[in-house]
Design a protein around this motif. Structure first.
Motif, PDB file in Angstrom:
ATOM      1  N   GLY A 117       4.205  11.718   6.200  1.00  0.00           N
ATOM      2  CA  GLY A 117       3.973  11.319   7.785  1.00  0.00           C
ATOM      3  C   GLY A 117       4.407  11.554   8.979  1.00  0.00           C
ATOM      4  O   GLY A 117       6.241  11.014   8.307  1.00  0.00           O
ATOM      5  N   ASN A 142       1.046  -1.159   0.353  1.00  0.00           N
ATOM      6  CA  ASN A 142      -0.218   0.014  -0.003  1.00  0.00           C
ATOM      7  C   ASN A 142       1.120   1.181  -0.041  1.00  0.00           C
ATOM      8  O   ASN A 142       0.416   2.265   0.087  1.00  0.00           O
ATOM      9  CB  ASN A 142      -1.125  -0.086   1.351  1.00  0.00           C
ATOM     10  N   GLY A 143       2.347   1.013   0.017  1.00  0.00           N
ATOM     11  CA  GLY A 143       3.279   2.443  -0.973  1.00  0.00           C
ATOM     12  C   GLY A 143       3.213   3.415   0.077  1.00  0.00           C
ATOM     13  O   GLY A 143       3.256   4.757   0.953  1.00  0.00           O
ATOM     14  N   GLN A 145      -9.940   5.561   9.134  1.00  0.00           N
ATOM     15  CA  GLN A 145     -10.796   7.390   9.311  1.00  0.00           C
ATOM     16  C   GLN A 145      -9.448   7.414  10.277  1.00  0.00           C
ATOM     17  O   GLN A 145      -9.797   8.056  11.252  1.00  0.00           O
ATOM     18  CB  GLN A 145     -12.257   7.379   9.796  1.00  0.00           C
ATOM     19  N   CYS A 196       5.176   7.848   2.816  1.00  0.00           N
ATOM     20  CA  CYS A 196       4.761   9.227   3.835  1.00  0.00           C
ATOM     21  C   CYS A 196       5.215   8.739   4.891  1.00  0.00           C
ATOM     22  O   CYS A 196       5.515  10.270   5.503  1.00  0.00           O
ATOM     23  CB  CYS A 196       3.368   9.300   3.708  1.00  0.00           C
ATOM     24  N   ARG A 237      -8.819  10.723  10.043  1.00  0.00           N
ATOM     25  CA  ARG A 237      -9.608  12.049  10.096  1.00  0.00           C
ATOM     26  C   ARG A 237      -9.950  11.825  12.054  1.00  0.00           C
ATOM     27  O   ARG A 237     -10.415  12.777  12.418  1.00  0.00           O
ATOM     28  CB  ARG A 237     -10.098  12.980   9.742  1.00  0.00           C
ATOM     29  N   SER A 250      -5.308  16.029   9.593  1.00  0.00           N
ATOM     30  CA  SER A 250      -4.864  14.149   8.463  1.00  0.00           C
ATOM     31  C   SER A 250      -4.815  14.533   7.273  1.00  0.00           C
ATOM     32  O   SER A 250      -5.782  14.446   7.144  1.00  0.00           O
ATOM     33  CB  SER A 250      -4.707  13.214   9.724  1.00  0.00           C
ATOM     34  N   ILE A 251      -3.704  14.084   6.390  1.00  0.00           N
ATOM     35  CA  ILE A 251      -3.626  13.569   5.157  1.00  0.00           C
ATOM     36  C   ILE A 251      -3.995  12.388   4.459  1.00  0.00           C
ATOM     37  O   ILE A 251      -2.823  12.109   3.459  1.00  0.00           O
ATOM     38  CB  ILE A 251      -3.688  14.882   4.064  1.00  0.00           C
ATOM     39  N   MET A 252      -3.730  11.269   5.749  1.00  0.00           N
ATOM     40  CA  MET A 252      -3.597  10.569   5.357  1.00  0.00           C
ATOM     41  C   MET A 252      -4.613   9.796   4.950  1.00  0.00           C
ATOM     42  O   MET A 252      -5.876   9.967   4.930  1.00  0.00           O
ATOM     43  CB  MET A 252      -2.720   9.534   6.835  1.00  0.00           C
ATOM     44  N   PRO A 253      -4.366   8.770   3.639  1.00  0.00           N
ATOM     45  CA  PRO A 253      -5.524   8.367   2.719  1.00  0.00           C
ATOM     46  C   PRO A 253      -5.914   7.417   4.054  1.00  0.00           C
ATOM     47  O   PRO A 253      -5.887   6.555   4.859  1.00  0.00           O
ATOM     48  CB  PRO A 253      -5.072   7.273   1.887  1.00  0.00           C
ATOM     49  N   ALA A 254      -8.178   7.199   3.635  1.00  0.00           N
ATOM     50  CA  ALA A 254      -8.564   5.372   4.087  1.00  0.00           C
ATOM     51  C   ALA A 254      -8.137   4.772   4.191  1.00  0.00           C
ATOM     52  O   ALA A 254      -8.185   4.705   2.714  1.00  0.00           O
ATOM     53  CB  ALA A 254     -10.050   6.152   4.565  1.00  0.00           C
ATOM     54  N   TYR A 255      -8.065   3.707   4.663  1.00  0.00           N
ATOM     55  CA  TYR A 255      -7.853   2.721   4.268  1.00  0.00           C
ATOM     56  C   TYR A 255      -9.563   1.682   4.054  1.00  0.00           C
ATOM     57  O   TYR A 255      -9.411   0.709   4.436  1.00  0.00           O
ATOM     58  CB  TYR A 255      -7.076   1.558   4.462  1.00  0.00           C
ATOM     59  N   PRO A 256     -10.273   1.787   3.329  1.00  0.00           N
ATOM     60  CA  PRO A 256     -11.952   1.104   3.699  1.00  0.00           C
ATOM     61  C   PRO A 256     -11.701  -0.543   3.808  1.00  0.00           C
ATOM     62  O   PRO A 256     -12.756  -1.289   3.913  1.00  0.00           O
ATOM     63  CB  PRO A 256     -12.592   2.088   2.734  1.00  0.00           C
TER      64      PRO A 256
END
Lengths: 197, 556
Positions: free
Chosen positions: A102, A56-57, A124, A61, A126, A132-138
């Motif tokens: 991050g 997931n890379g 989530q 970050c 946030r 936070s600008i981290m992606p969510a991983y739903p």
């Protein structure tokens, strides 16, 4: 110049020189590094989680290399002491990273040892860190009407949980958190000799 | 071995090496061979502009601008000999048509794909909940798809296409074995599709710049070797005595890259932090020893051709070449300043980073002196604008890179978006702009057709220049503020995120303009391939555009 052999010969000599200094000598110098005392090999669940981290890379970050106290206030931020080569003995590929979009994660396991926090944060970010600008991983989670036996339900802060449903962690999320919790290099090490070896 | 010994040893070795080479080349360096810079011109061609992408009006104005500072020699006998000499070039151009077209078309497709992926990643950095539902679209994957599509799609396809077109011209011979290159291109693209697919699906070697699984890399190696073969054959069958400086850069780059790629992808060899040193040896050298030399070679060829004047100092270009070869290979370690790796290695890389000022100045002074009195030509030549601006960006990005390697500056910029802006200055501002210029020059020769809508070239130029300006300036400021905030322990970490948001948004704006520019470029490229547009003066001309008879003679 008239000779293509001179050109290619020269070009290859320069590349050999670069390869010697940046690949071969470090290889020789580092190949007898021993694991730091207190460093444990990864378990299979942690290794699977490490793969999730790579897939997931996360490395793009997050670094895993707190800087020395003389260089940056990483230690003051609670990110841990400057690591030594032996701290990465079991790491292949290396995940030192080059970006801090991050925070540094080398000691996230010591800093944030709660499984619930880590799972919820992946679901989530946030919900825990506003702005936070981290992606969510739903896609690492499942939303169900009711938890089944053996499901790990994620406890989310109020307002973030879907109404009347539960969020359940998929195995990849559990593995990833296992790996994050394993990131703990807070044991003491001998400081690296100032003038190398 | 202790640190100081190693450091001294490598330093002495590299300096000695440099002197040995300068000595072995002394004849050319100091006995002067001014003829060498002229080898790319036919007899009497100096003073005549070549700019296939220009319209008739631009062409005449361009020629006039050059004439204002140089008076071309003209007499009927000479003109006749020139026309005869051009036969070799027509032959060379004819032999590369198809192969070059295939490579450049692939490059354009990957450019559009990569820009789109880049734009999505950029939006995600300030809209983190944008498109989070699918694993393959998550930031960590789509960003990596962007990087790999640029690094192994757009950049090498453009570089190979331009090299395959230029080398036969420089060697005054036909391309030998172009079919190998075509087969190679097929394998390469298949490998790239497989590689990007695996990254999106989550199969990943986990090293920056080396993400594509090593099993797929085998295909790249075979494909790359097949692409290299015709260039080796052509080199062996050359008809020229002297190898022009562009051949050095391109030739060396084509041999450096496979070695880099092979060592970087050896499975099961690299371990722990040693993997990190190898990683940055590769990551930096792929820029410095592959993309940079090909783009420099293009500048050294196209710039003098367009203004019809040899480069100012040929000797300086040789110094630039060997200095690049010696110093660039060892600068990668500066990516690990302050990292858990042997400190001598970082010091060595910082020293070599500063030494890079030598080849950069050699090139910049040369470019500037060649262009001196000719800057007016930029108004009339669409190709030259891209190439000259690209060349300037090389100076800027390399000097910036040298200083960024210094510990004091690195402490702020390390781990921030500043580095991202810098990387784009090199690979986009320099490499991509030069490639755009080269493609605008080459395609009319490849297709025997003029660019159908000259205004689109100008539109492309201004969109990407404006877009990139916003991108670079915004991200550099944002990155610097981020670095400063991170160094202030009294501020929470989130502050270093917060300050970057407006700049990340400006990056998206710039990136969108760049992408739009690429779409314009791609549409124009397709129109040209389909031979749209008004037929203005027929196929792009060699050295005379004034009379129809001249057209027929030049095209043979």
């Amino acid at each position: 110049m008239e000779s293509e052999y001179k050109l290619l010969g020269g070009a290859m000599v320069t590349l050999a020189l670069a390869t010697a200094t940046l690949v071969v000598v470090p290889y020789l110098q580092l190949s007898d590094v021993q694991p730091s005392d207190g460093l444990k090999p990864y378990t299979s669940a942690q290794l699977r989680g490490r793969h999730q981290y790579i897939e997931n890379g996360c490395v793009y970050c997050h670094t895993q290399q707190p800087r020395a106290q003389s260089q940056a206030p990483d230690f003051k931020r609670g990110w841990g002491r400057a690591p030594v080569a032996g701290d990465y003995y079991y790491d292949s590929p290396h995940l030192l990273g080059t970006m801090r979009t991050g925070p540094d994660l080398l000691n996230i396991g010591a800093r944030q040892p709660s499984v619930d926090w880590n799972l919820g944060h992946l679901y989530q970010p946030r919900a825990y860190t506003p702005g936070s600008i981290m992606p969510a991983y739903p896609y690492m989670f499942e939303v169900k009407d009711k938890a089944e036996e053996g499901d790990k339900v994620v406890n989310l802060p109020p307002g973030y949980a879907p109404v009347g449903q539960v969020v359940v962690a998929r195995p990849e999320a559990l593995d990833l958190v296992e790996y994050l919790l394993a990131l703990d290099r807070t044991y003491p090490v001998k400081p690296p000799p100032v003038d190398a070896r | 071995m202790n640190t100081i010994t190693i450091l001294l040893l490598t330093f002495i070795l590299s300096v000695t090496g440099l002197f040995v080479f300068i000595w072995s080349l002394r004849k050319n360096l100091f006995d002067d061979n001014p003829a060498a810079a002229n080898v790319i011109f036919t007899e009497g061609e100096i003073g005549k502009v070549e700019e296939p992408a220009a319209t008739q009006a631009q062409y005449s104005a361009l020629q006039h601008a050059v004439d204002a500072s140089h008076t071309p020699v003209r007499n009927p006998e000479l003109e006749a000999r020139m026309t005869a000499e051009l036969a070799d070039r027509v032959l060379a151009d004819g032999s590369t048509k198809y192969v070059t077209f295939v490579f450049l078309s692939c490059a354009v497709v990957w450019l559009i794909f990569a820009s789109t992926a880049g734009l999505i990643s950029s939006i995600k950095l300030h809209q983190p909940d944008f498109l989070t539902g699918y694993a393959w679209l998550t930031f960590g994957r789509i960003r990596t798809v962007h990087l790999n599509a640029v690094a192994y799609g757009w950049a090498p396809m453009a570089a190979f296409g331009i090299a395959i077109w230029t080398l036969p011209r420089l060697l005054k011979t036909e391309l030998m074995g172009g079919r190998f290159a075509l087969l190679g291109a097929m394998l390469w693209n298949a490998a790239l599709i497989a590689g990007l697919g695996s990254i999106a699906a989550g199969f990943n070697d986990g090293l920056e710049w080396l993400e594509i699984p090593w099993q797929i890399d085998i295909l790249f190696v075979v494909g790359g070797a097949l692409i290299g073969l015709p260039l080796v054959f052509t080199l062996q069958n050359r008809k020229v005595e002297h190898l022009y400086v562009s051949i050095w850069y391109m030739g060396a780059a084509l041999f450096w890259f496979p070695v880099l790629f092979l060592v970087g992808n050896l499975p099961g060899v690299h371990f722990g932090v040693e993997g990190a040193t190898m990683n940055w040896w590769f990551g930096h050298n792929v820029l410095g020893l592959f993309y940079t030399p090909v783009a420099l070679a293009s500048v050294y060829y196209f710039l003098p051709k367009i203004i019809g004047r040899p480069i100012q100092s040929y000797n300086l270009s040789l110094l630039g070449f060997w200095a690049l070869a010696f110093f660039y290979g060892q600068v990668g370690g500066h990516h690990l300043v302050g990292g858990p790796i042997p400190s001598w290695l970082v010091t060595l890389s910082i020293v070599q980073s500063m030494m890079m000022i030598v080849p950069v100045l050699a090139f910049s002074v040369n470019q500037h002196l060649t262009m001196r009195h000719h800057f007016k030509t930029l108004i009339y030549s669409p190709t030259l604008r891209f190439i000259v601006l690209g060349g300037m960006m090389y100076t800027l990005s390399s000097v910036q890179g040298s200083f960024e390697a210094l510990r004091s500056i690195n402490t702020v910029t390390h781990f921030t978006h500043f580095t991202v802006a810098h990387a784009h200055l090199g690979l986009y501002g320099f490499f991509s702009l030069v490639m755009f210029g080269a493609i605008y020059f080459v395609m009319p020769r490849v297709m025997s057709w003029e660019w159908p809508y000259p205004k689109l070239i100008a539109l492309h130029f201004w969109l990407v220049v404006l877009g990139f300006g916003i991108y670079f300036v915004g991200l550099s400021i944002g990155g610097w503020l981020q670095g400063v905030a991170m160094l202030d322990a009294s501020l929470p970490f989130m502050e270093s995120v917060r300050v970057t948001i407006p700049y990340l948004e400006s990056r998206t704006v710039g990136g969108a303009l760049m992408t739009l520019g690429h779409v314009v470029f791609a549409i124009h490229f397709v129109c040209m391939a389909l031979r749209y547009g008004h037929k203005r003066v027929g196929p792009a001309l060699f050295h005379r555009r004034s009379t129809a008879a001249g057209v027929m003679a030049a095209e043979g």
